[in-house]
Scaffold this active site. Sequence first.
Site, short mmCIF file in Angstrom:
data_model
loop_
_atom_site.label_atom_id
_atom_site.label_comp_id
_atom_site.label_asym_id
_atom_site.label_seq_id
_atom_site.Cartn_x
_atom_site.Cartn_y
_atom_site.Cartn_z
N GLU A 1 53.44 7.35 56.29
CA GLU A 1 52.66 7.29 57.67
C GLU A 1 51.55 9.10 57.07
O GLU A 1 50.71 8.78 57.95
CB GLU A 1 53.60 7.23 58.75
CG GLU A 1 52.85 8.04 60.40
CD GLU A 1 54.27 9.16 60.70
OE1 GLU A 1 53.93 8.11 62.20
OE2 GLU A 1 55.32 8.26 60.63
N ARG B 1 56.30 9.96 54.41
CA ARG B 1 55.40 10.29 53.84
C ARG B 1 54.39 9.13 53.71
O ARG B 1 53.04 9.37 53.27
CB ARG B 1 55.65 10.48 52.23
CG ARG B 1 56.32 9.42 51.34
CD ARG B 1 56.79 9.53 50.09
NE ARG B 1 57.43 8.83 49.60
CZ ARG B 1 56.58 7.98 48.60
NH1 ARG B 1 55.42 8.22 48.24
NH2 ARG B 1 57.02 7.08 47.97
N GLU C 1 68.99 -4.28 60.06
CA GLU C 1 68.72 -4.75 59.40
C GLU C 1 68.96 -5.80 58.42
O GLU C 1 70.27 -5.87 57.95
CB GLU C 1 68.06 -3.00 58.98
CG GLU C 1 67.12 -3.51 57.34
CD GLU C 1 65.32 -3.39 58.23
OE1 GLU C 1 65.78 -4.82 57.28
OE2 GLU C 1 65.34 -3.09 58.28
N ASP D 1 51.13 1.30 63.13
CA ASP D 1 49.92 1.95 62.76
C ASP D 1 48.60 0.62 62.64
O ASP D 1 47.67 0.53 62.38
CB ASP D 1 49.89 2.55 61.04
CG ASP D 1 50.91 1.84 60.43
OD1 ASP D 1 50.79 -0.02 61.35
OD2 ASP D 1 50.84 1.99 59.43
N ASP E 1 56.40 -5.15 61.31
CA ASP E 1 55.38 -6.47 60.61
C ASP E 1 54.34 -6.33 62.09
O ASP E 1 54.78 -7.38 62.62
CB ASP E 1 56.01 -7.01 59.60
CG ASP E 1 54.75 -8.17 58.58
OD1 ASP E 1 54.30 -7.80 58.94
OD2 ASP E 1 55.14 -7.74 57.62
#
Length: 244
Positions: free
Chosen positions: A226, A224, A100, A186, A150
Amino acid sequence: MMNLLSSDGVQVLPRPFTLNERRREVRSFVLRQGHFTPAQKRAFDHYWPRFGVDFIGQLRDLDVLFGRSAPKVLEVGFGNGAALRFAAQHEPRYDYIGIEVYAPGVGRLLNGLAEDGSRHVRLYHYDAVEVLNKEIADGALDEIRIYFPDPWHKKRHHKRRLIQPLFATLLVRKLRVGGCLHMATDWADYAEQMWDVLDATPGLVNRAGLRGQVPCPDWRVQTRFERRGQNLGHRVWNLLYDRV
């Protein structure tokens, strides 16, 4: 040019870069470090020597790095570290490598790992492509996990998406035969792009069949955000590919 991506795809300055390295980087994006709390700063001071791996640009023996021989799982862009921390708590038989570049997320996970007393997690605060190319041997990984990269939802920005043919080929090289690649998104059109890219990548087979998806595996905790999105009717696509 290095493709510096946080878990949400934001390009940022990684901690290990020297001034000279920053000068020779050609960037066409806005750098963002985010809000770095005092606790997260202290985490780097206190816990980086314990969990952190400094980039040296040479192949590493991962068994030596962890002090044992165990299956190796890589998470690219772990964000605030929730999924990686959950996995380390519930699957201690694995060794985990997280990459990361977003410093606050690294700091938060460092604090969490110290709180948990984790011993089988190592973190890079660096560019994933560089780490994969230069420090991880081909066939060294049992699993690679990439969650909610992203989506760069504007069409003109789709070229910035992480999941592209060259990157997929790199992932295949680093996975052992019999390993797996798990991705989650998503965004419907990003799921479509993932299928397009991964289905066309030699060495990968969709476990759920062509353009198939699987239920959320036990090893991935749902955030949370999601859950809230799903309550509003938003879908999440989990794609699981086997390395053959």
